[in-house]
Design a protein around this motif. Structure first.
Motif, PDB file in Angstrom:
ATOM      1  N   THR A   1      46.742  26.771  -9.185  1.00  0.00           N
ATOM      2  CA  THR A   1      46.152  27.967  -8.571  1.00  0.00           C
ATOM      3  C   THR A   1      47.224  28.652  -7.730  1.00  0.00           C
ATOM      4  OG1 THR A   1      43.957  26.982  -8.462  1.00  0.00           O
ATOM      5  CG2 THR A   1      44.398  28.772  -6.911  1.00  0.00           C
ATOM      6  N   LEU A   2      47.325  29.965  -7.864  1.00  0.00           N
ATOM      7  CA  LEU A   2      48.276  30.746  -7.060  1.00  0.00           C
ATOM      8  C   LEU A   2      47.491  31.576  -6.067  1.00  0.00           C
ATOM      9  CD1 LEU A   2      50.532  32.068  -9.981  1.00  0.00           C
ATOM     10  CD2 LEU A   2      50.757  29.924  -8.695  1.00  0.00           C
ATOM     11  N   CYS A   3      47.969  31.626  -4.821  1.00  0.00           N
ATOM     12  CA  CYS A   3      47.254  32.391  -3.792  1.00  0.00           C
ATOM     13  C   CYS A   3      48.243  33.049  -2.841  1.00  0.00           C
ATOM     14  CB  CYS A   3      46.323  31.455  -3.017  1.00  0.00           C
ATOM     15  SG  CYS A   3      45.348  32.297  -1.754  1.00  0.00           S
ATOM     16  N   GLY A   4      47.867  34.208  -2.345  1.00  0.00           N
ATOM     17  CA  GLY A   4      48.683  34.965  -1.393  1.00  0.00           C
ATOM     18  C   GLY A   4      48.199  36.402  -1.433  1.00  0.00           C
ATOM     19  N   PRO A   5      48.900  37.304  -0.749  1.00  0.00           N
ATOM     20  CA  PRO A   5      48.499  38.719  -0.803  1.00  0.00           C
ATOM     21  C   PRO A   5      48.595  39.243  -2.239  1.00  0.00           C
ATOM     22  CG  PRO A   5      50.218  38.347   0.857  1.00  0.00           C
ATOM     23  CD  PRO A   5      50.088  37.078   0.083  1.00  0.00           C
ATOM     24  N   ALA A   6      47.694  40.137  -2.616  1.00  0.00           N
ATOM     25  CA  ALA A   6      47.651  40.637  -3.999  1.00  0.00           C
ATOM     26  C   ALA A   6      48.983  41.246  -4.417  1.00  0.00           C
ATOM     27  CB  ALA A   6      46.531  41.665  -4.140  1.00  0.00           C
ATOM     28  N   THR A   7      49.703  41.842  -3.471  1.00  0.00           N
ATOM     29  CA  THR A   7      50.998  42.448  -3.808  1.00  0.00           C
ATOM     30  C   THR A   7      52.037  41.397  -4.189  1.00  0.00           C
ATOM     31  OG1 THR A   7      51.419  42.422  -1.437  1.00  0.00           O
ATOM     32  CG2 THR A   7      50.810  44.562  -2.424  1.00  0.00           C
ATOM     33  N   LEU A   8      51.859  40.173  -3.695  1.00  0.00           N
ATOM     34  CA  LEU A   8      52.828  39.101  -3.975  1.00  0.00           C
ATOM     35  C   LEU A   8      52.313  38.098  -5.007  1.00  0.00           C
ATOM     36  CD1 LEU A   8      54.137  38.417  -0.353  1.00  0.00           C
ATOM     37  CD2 LEU A   8      55.329  39.604  -2.201  1.00  0.00           C
ATOM     38  N   VAL A   9      51.048  38.253  -5.396  1.00  0.00           N
ATOM     39  CA  VAL A   9      50.472  37.336  -6.398  1.00  0.00           C
ATOM     40  C   VAL A   9      49.727  38.180  -7.436  1.00  0.00           C
ATOM     41  CG1 VAL A   9      49.148  35.209  -6.733  1.00  0.00           C
ATOM     42  CG2 VAL A   9      50.155  35.676  -4.508  1.00  0.00           C
ATOM     43  N   PRO A  10      50.464  38.882  -8.292  1.00  0.00           N
ATOM     44  CA  PRO A  10      49.780  39.737  -9.273  1.00  0.00           C
ATOM     45  C   PRO A  10      49.060  38.913 -10.340  1.00  0.00           C
ATOM     46  CG  PRO A  10      52.172  39.819  -9.560  1.00  0.00           C
ATOM     47  CD  PRO A  10      51.920  38.996  -8.333  1.00  0.00           C
ATOM     48  N   LYS A  11      48.004  39.509 -10.873  1.00  0.00           N
ATOM     49  CA  LYS A  11      47.165  38.849 -11.888  1.00  0.00           C
ATOM     50  C   LYS A  11      47.954  38.435 -13.131  1.00  0.00           C
ATOM     51  CE  LYS A  11      42.670  38.647 -10.931  1.00  0.00           C
ATOM     52  NZ  LYS A  11      41.917  37.390 -11.065  1.00  0.00           N
ATOM     53  N   VAL A  12      49.092  39.119 -13.351  1.00  0.00           N
ATOM     54  CA  VAL A  12      49.864  38.846 -14.570  1.00  0.00           C
ATOM     55  C   VAL A  12      50.308  37.378 -14.646  1.00  0.00           C
ATOM     56  CG1 VAL A  12      52.133  39.510 -13.611  1.00  0.00           C
ATOM     57  CG2 VAL A  12      51.667  39.847 -16.051  1.00  0.00           C
ATOM     58  N   PHE A  13      50.355  36.690 -13.492  1.00  0.00           N
ATOM     59  CA  PHE A  13      50.730  35.269 -13.500  1.00  0.00           C
ATOM     60  C   PHE A  13      49.713  34.413 -14.259  1.00  0.00           C
ATOM     61  CE2 PHE A  13      53.839  36.417 -10.293  1.00  0.00           C
ATOM     62  CZ  PHE A  13      54.879  35.540 -10.555  1.00  0.00           C
ATOM     63  N   GLU A  14      48.512  34.940 -14.463  1.00  0.00           N
ATOM     64  CA  GLU A  14      47.528  34.175 -15.252  1.00  0.00           C
ATOM     65  C   GLU A  14      48.050  33.910 -16.659  1.00  0.00           C
ATOM     66  OE1 GLU A  14      43.419  35.461 -12.958  1.00  0.00           O
ATOM     67  OE2 GLU A  14      43.965  36.501 -14.813  1.00  0.00           O
ATOM     68  N   LYS A  15      48.945  34.777 -17.127  1.00  0.00           N
ATOM     69  CA  LYS A  15      49.511  34.586 -18.478  1.00  0.00           C
ATOM     70  C   LYS A  15      50.366  33.327 -18.548  1.00  0.00           C
ATOM     71  CE  LYS A  15      49.435  39.324 -20.058  1.00  0.00           C
ATOM     72  NZ  LYS A  15      50.178  40.528 -20.371  1.00  0.00           N
ATOM     73  N   MET A  16      50.771  32.800 -17.387  1.00  0.00           N
ATOM     74  CA  MET A  16      51.537  31.541 -17.387  1.00  0.00           C
ATOM     75  C   MET A  16      50.603  30.332 -17.348  1.00  0.00           C
ATOM     76  SD  MET A  16      54.762  32.382 -14.844  1.00  0.00           S
ATOM     77  CE  MET A  16      55.768  30.942 -15.313  1.00  0.00           C
ATOM     78  N   GLY A  17      49.289  30.577 -17.440  1.00  0.00           N
ATOM     79  CA  GLY A  17      48.338  29.465 -17.477  1.00  0.00           C
ATOM     80  C   GLY A  17      47.806  29.061 -16.114  1.00  0.00           C
ATOM     81  N   CYS A  18      47.923  29.968 -15.121  1.00  0.00           N
ATOM     82  CA  CYS A  18      47.467  29.650 -13.766  1.00  0.00           C
ATOM     83  C   CYS A  18      46.181  30.415 -13.449  1.00  0.00           C
ATOM     84  CB  CYS A  18      48.490  30.099 -12.729  1.00  0.00           C
ATOM     85  SG  CYS A  18      50.126  29.503 -13.042  1.00  0.00           S
ATOM     86  N   ARG A  19      45.489  29.935 -12.413  1.00  0.00           N
ATOM     87  CA  ARG A  19      44.407  30.718 -11.827  1.00  0.00           C
ATOM     88  C   ARG A  19      45.003  31.510 -10.667  1.00  0.00           C
ATOM     89  NH1 ARG A  19      39.376  28.319  -8.304  1.00  0.00           N
ATOM     90  NH2 ARG A  19      41.115  27.192  -7.354  1.00  0.00           N
TER      91      ARG A  19
END
Ligand code: CP
Length: 293
Positions: free
Chosen positions: A166-184
């Motif tokens: 799971t990735l968490c932080g401000p939306a500007t530093l944790v864009p949704k595109v990281f879901e493509k790497m298999g993360c929430r």
């Protein structure tokens, strides 16, 4: 292979005589074009403990300051018979570039916001020492994901081994595109911390951010800092990790950084064994059975 070899080298580090002859006659160059404390010193100690000849390249006193290119620098080091170049560079892809032009083994010690492979390996080693298995673990990476090479290398390693990341932080530093790497991806701290087996904290990398990514440090800490007040959101046997350098009072309170869940300094200790294993294996070492011999 790397984990088992690192385990063997960790045992060597606990002996009265911590040195082995595995890299005797080899020349290792620490080519750090960006600042570092942990990675540079642990590679330095790793090379020394393996009995290699070590050169620490200092950019400030080198001909890089006169305009010499990275490729020419590497070629000159090879002309002096360097066998392994350990490179840290602010530009993503610099180690890959060198690997295409150099005969020496190239080891990536962190390139821009791209990758920090030995950090991910030492993080895995530390997790395995405490949790035995990675598959099925819930790992939260909290902070500046966008600019973090540590996050990227950890995501590759952890998802490959079956962890739920799971990735968490401000939306500007944790864009949704990281879901493509298999993360929430979540921007809600409570969701990110609930049931996490491991919380991996990252600092805000001001030096890489090209624009203002959030209103201020105070607001970051109030929304995403691991503060004393948030300790009760964590499970009783959670591991708190951080690659360093830590910014006390920003992403983590001192009480937690120095507390019973923290394995931050263990990560540093394990980094030495993991980097010994990496230098040994890239030099043709076959595995832990050769370390014990
Ligand atoms: N974790 C890490 O890469 O720290 P240094 O920048 O001090 O090497």
């Amino acid at each position: 292979m790397v984990m088992d070899t690192a385990e063997a080298f960790k045992a060597v580090g606990e002996r009265a005589i911590k040195k082995v002859p595995a890299l005797r006659g080899k020349t290792v160059v620490n080519l750090f074009i960006e600042p570092s404390t942990r990675t540079r010193i642990s590679f330095e100690l790793a090379a020394q403990r393996l009995s290699a000849d070590l050169v620490n390249f200092s950019v400030e006193s080198s001909s890089v300051r006169k305009g010499e290119t990275l490729k020419d620098t590497a070629r000159n080091l090879e002309a002096l018979n360097a066998d392994i170049l350990i490179i840290r560079h602010g530009a993503a892809g610099a180690p890959h570039f060198l690997a295409r032009h150099a005969r020496a083994c190239i080891v990536n010690a962190g390139d821009g916001a791209h990758e920090h492979p030995t950090q991910a390996l030492l993080d895995l080693f530390t997790i395995l020492q405490h949790k035995r298995e990675v598959a099925g673990l819930r790992v939260t990476i909290l902070g500046d994901i966008l600019y973090s090479r540590v996050a990227r290398s950890n995501i590759w390693a952890l998802t490959k081994l079956g962890a739920q990341v799971t990735l968490c932080g401000p939306a500007t530093l944790v864009p949704k595109v990281f879901e493509k790497m298999g993360c929430r991806v979540t921007w809600d701290l409570q969701t990110a911390l609930a049931d996490a087996d491991v919380v991996h904290l990252l600092r805000i990398q001001h030096e890489r951010q090209r624009k203002v990514m959030f209103p201020g440090i105070g607001e970051y800490t109030s929304l995403f800092g691991l503060t004393r007040q948030r300790l009760d959101m964590l499970t009783p046997d959670v591991l708190i990790m951080h690659p360093g350098p830590i910014n006390r009072g920003v992403e983590i309170d001192s009480e937690i950084a120095d507390g019973k869940h923290s394995v931050i300094l263990e990560q540093v200790t394990n980094g030495l064994a993991v980097r010994m294993a990496v230098l040994f294996l890239v030099s043709g070492g076959k595995g832990p059975q050769e370390v014990a011999a």
